[in-house]
Each structure stands twice: as C-alpha cells, then as structure tokens.
Design a protein around this motif. Sequence first.
Motif: not given
Lengths: 398, 291
Positions: A64-74
């Motif tokens: 889910q988080q990767n679909a939203k662009g991950g974290l801190l741009g990674r």
Amino acid sequence: MKQTRRQMIGSTAVAGAALVVGSSFARARAAGRPIVIGGTISETGAYANSAKFQLRGYQYWVKQQNAKGGLLGRQLELKTYDDASDAANAVRLYQRLIDQDHVDLIVGPYSSEVTASVANVSQQHKMVMMGPGGSSPKIYSRGLTYIFQGIQQSPLYIKGPMEIAKEHGYKTIAVSGEDSLFPRSVVAGAAGYAKEMGMTIVFDQLYPHNASDYTSIAQKIKEANPDVVLSACYLPDSIGLLRALKQANFAPKILYEGVGPTEPNFGQQNGKDADGVMGTANWSAELKTAGNAEFVKGFTADFGTPPDYHAAAAFGGLEVLGAAITKVGSLDQDKLRDELSVMTMRTIMGTYKVDKNGSQVGYAAMVLQWKNGKQFVIYPKDEAQMTAMVPFPSWSTH
Amino acid sequence: MHPALIGQLTIDGLLVGGIYALSALGLNVIFGVMRIVNLAHGQFVIMAALICAALFDWGHVSPFAVLPVAFVGALIAGALVQRAFLRRLPEDLASAETTSLLLTFGVSYFMLGLGFAIFTGNFHSVPYLTGSWSIGPFSIAQARLIAFVTAAIIALLLAVVLRYTAVGRSIRATSQSLQGAMACGIDVENVRTVSFAIGSGLAAACGCLLSTIFSYNPQTGDDFTLSAFAVIALGGLGNYAGTLLGAAIVGLAISFTGYYVSAQAAQAAPFVLFILILLVRPVGLLGRRAA
C-alpha cells in the motif's frame, strides 16, 4: 595453517580497503535504493498459523505504502526470515539482518516469547522495533528503550468482563487458564482489578499446557461457586473447559475464556453451548476505526482470506512507524524512538499511544460474546454491536 | 471435604479408569503372549480418536458408529505390523526385547508423523453427548458413562473370548508357557499375530471412546502409551483382572489428585504410582511372582 606476518598484513589491508570502498559505495547508493525493513516470522513451528497473518499484515502495508510513493521518496522492501517459532533462532536472524544485511528498519516477530528475546537485540543495536506480536507486559518492564508495543497489553483483556460483572453487581470470581507466559499475563492483574472493583477472588489455579482432561478443574470451580469465571484460554482448552463445566452442570453468571472464543472454530465445535461465552478480540473486521473497512477489503482481495487481529496489529504498527518516519524526515533511530514515545495516532487498531516503557495504553481490548452461533462485540460500549447477554444461560436452557 | 464431593470424584475417577482399562488390556494381551512392549500402542489409540474427530467434522458421524469399523481396521493393521515387522525379528532371546522396543518405537514415530501430516498438530475433541445426567447430588457426564459401559462390554467380550474359545485358550496357553504351548502343537506364530491384532483393536476401540472425552493431538498418543504402562505395572504384567484394578486406581488417583492438589499433579499421578509400584512390588498388585 599458520599465516606468515606478511600474509597477515596483506589480508588485513585488503579487508580494510574493501570496507572503506564498500561503505562509501553504500552511502553513495543510499538515496536511490529502497528502504529495507527486516524481521523474522514463525513461518513454521507452533506459531505458524497466527504468524502467517502477521507477515501478511506487513506485506500488505508495504505494498500500500509503495503505491503511495514509499517513504522519504524511497520505495520500501520487506526482508524476512523464518525463525521456526524459536526465540534463539530469531535472535541470530535479527543479528544477521542488522550486521550482515544492513537493513534500515526492523519490525517485531510473532509471539511474546520471541519478541522478548529479540527486544534485547534491538536495544543493543539501538534500532527501534514495533512489536505487534508482543502482548506480555514482561517485555516492556525491563527498562528497554527501543521497543514499542503494537498490540493490547494482555492484562487489559480481563478488564472488560470484570467491568461488565461489576455493572451487574457480581462479587465472586474464579481465575484460571493455561500455565504458560501469555495466559499467565492475562490473569496477572485480576487481583488488582478485583480490589479496585470491590470483588473477591474465590478460586485461583492454572492448569498445564496441553492438558487433555479438564474435569478436576471444572469440579473445583463448581465447588468454589463463583459468579464469574475468568479463564485465560487458547482454543483447545477453551473447548475442554467449557465442556467440563457443562458436564459438571455448573453455569456461572459470566464465563470468559480468553482468546479461544475469538476463533470461528470455537462456535463450530461447541454449537449452542458457545452461546453466552465471552472472549477477547484485539480487533474486528466490523470496527469503525480509521481505514479499517478499506484494510479488510484490500487485504481480502490480495490474500483470498479475510485478515485476523494479527494481520491488523502488524498493519497498524507499520502505519505508526511510517507516520513517525515521515514526521522525523529521516531514518535516524534515536529521533524515531523519541517520536514513537510521544506520538498519538489513529490506526485501524484504535488510537496508538504508549507509556514511558513503550507499553501500549491506547488500543482498547474488546470483549466479544457468542450469540446464536455468531460473535458480537459487547465492550467497550462505543464499539458494541449488542448489549452483553448476562447472566450466562443455564445448561438446561442452552 | 464432604461426602457428595468424595462421591463425585469417585464417579469421575472410575469412569475415566474404564477408558484406561480398555487401552491397558490391549497392551497387556500383547505383552502376555509376545513378551514385547508395544511403544506404538498409544498411537493406535490416538489415531482412532483423530479419525473419529475427522468423521464427526465431516458428517457428524457418531464415534460409537465408528468404533466397530475402527476395531476391525486396527485388527488388520495390527496383524500387518506383526507379520511385516515383528515376526522378522531375530528369535535370539537376549536381543529380542531390545529390538522389539526399537521397532515399536519406530512404528510409533511413523504413526506420529503420519498423524501430524493428516490431522495437523491442532487439538481435537468430538462434541458429542456433551451433557450430563443429574442423579441426586452427582452429575454424571453422558459421554463418560456411555464410554464406560461400552468399555465394560468390550472387556467382558474379551474375557469370554479368552476363556471359552480355542483362540482364547491358545492365547492364554502361550502367555503362560511358550514351550508348553509349542509342545501342545499350538501354532505360536499365529497366536502372536492374533494377539497383536486384538491388542491393536482394543487400542482403537479405546480411541473411539475417548474421542468425546479428552482433547488430543497426535502427540497425546505418548501419554496413552505411558498411562497404559502405569496401569499394567500396577495390576501386574499379563494379569487381566489386575489391569482392571490398576485402571481403577489410576483413574481415582487422577481424579483425587486433580481436585486436592492440582491439574499439574494429576498428570504426574499415574507415573508416581508407576515408580512406587516398581520399587515396592515390581510384579504388580495381582502379579505372579516370576518363575
């Protein structure tokens, strides 16, 4: 083989050079590579059934988080090993994840037993660890500062049934359960609550793990004749004890049987006898907590099976960790620790909040009750799907 | 301590003792004739119980209906184990006991693995006849009473077979004296196969009866092997009446220890008795002195 002095100097130099080159190379690449989250899961062994759901909870959040662009741009990547339900294995594997695999973050394993051991590794390496599998308070009372409880504290479980008992004016309590770490922690607080609520404990005895016959314990409970029976059971003993109480023809006013009654199998095995039995649910698909409906729907679509509370706790724990990282703006473990210690956040499990030891004080332990072959949440009141069916019906009217 | 409670504990103890008696009788028939200790005995018990649980889950089949089928199935399985393995062991007396121990140990581990593969490690229990009858101050669990009565009928049938049939007489003759039986022209090999088959059949019958009473997974089989040993050690190896007495004592010990001490102590009670009897009277309460 004996090394000459020259060989030794040579190999040390090569190793040193490799280290320097390696680490600067790693730094140069860090910005582009994914954030690796490491942990172990009991994919085999005694805990495999429940642990599998915890893993899926982690996997689903990462996706889910990767679909939203991950974290801190990674982007995020999950790296897990199988600890075979063994704490010693888990300790070795977490050391490997940190020392050799150089993961950026760690997440907790399944079960109180394994979490308790791994918490020491997280402390030694000063890496924060969210523990959705560690309900026992013993993990958090040892002065460790990097472990956070991502699940309800087990002593809270019996607070609900005791409050319901108090409302109805019941005074006497029998305490029982399996003699092992988790069930013991569930009933550990019974005496304290009883005192607070003006009730008396008239019976307090545990039975051994893997017991096959519950006749004698049921007979003793009957002789003590309590209003309320609070027994910290897993599934097999919850069925065995229920049946033994029925055979002894003893029906208390309230019968609470730990986490056994959360399993659908409890209803299948006991039929009408299950009606009126209470248990603890840490989470339910029906809860109106933040994002819960979407979680249930998405998880079910991905894995072909609805989530259970282990999956929900894993997902909720990562929701919190993700929010802390975004707030801090880096993977600095000490800053993350400070943030996780003070933050509050609405998750699918309820509102995350920990005390100074890292013990969970925000998530509420819900009580469910069986009625007509179905489970209903009866506590806390604002999440209740029906009012508690009290007193527990006598055996002749079941 | 009041009389009604003592009565209740006695009833509970004797009823559960009946189940232990059936399993121990099976073990004792095998020991009497073959002088081997069957370490796989408890696995035969639990395998039948697991099958009962699976059939009940599948189509609410009563364990009492499964019983005759399981009995016959175990007769055949027992005969096969005897023919295929035990019979091939060397006759040399010095090593026979050790090799038979190792072999039945192997069979028990095979069955344990098979049990885990088919039925997983989850605990099972058949929710059948879960109620109880109240008689005066006592409550008598339906499943336990019916299991007890069934066990008693089976034990009676066994006694009739042993006493009045040709096969039974051969079994008794062989357990009394191997040489004597051979001298009388008894086909000792056949008697051994029949005894092992009957012993296994009794184990399976016991498994069906306890399926409604206990919670069990494949691992529980070991407990039943050991408790059956405690029973026959108490009553005397090869002594059938002693087995019934031993089972009653073990049942009562479990019931009273469970109430007056703890459930943990109740699990240990049969084995404490086992050790005591070995120290004090190794031939058992009704055992014959060794020749």
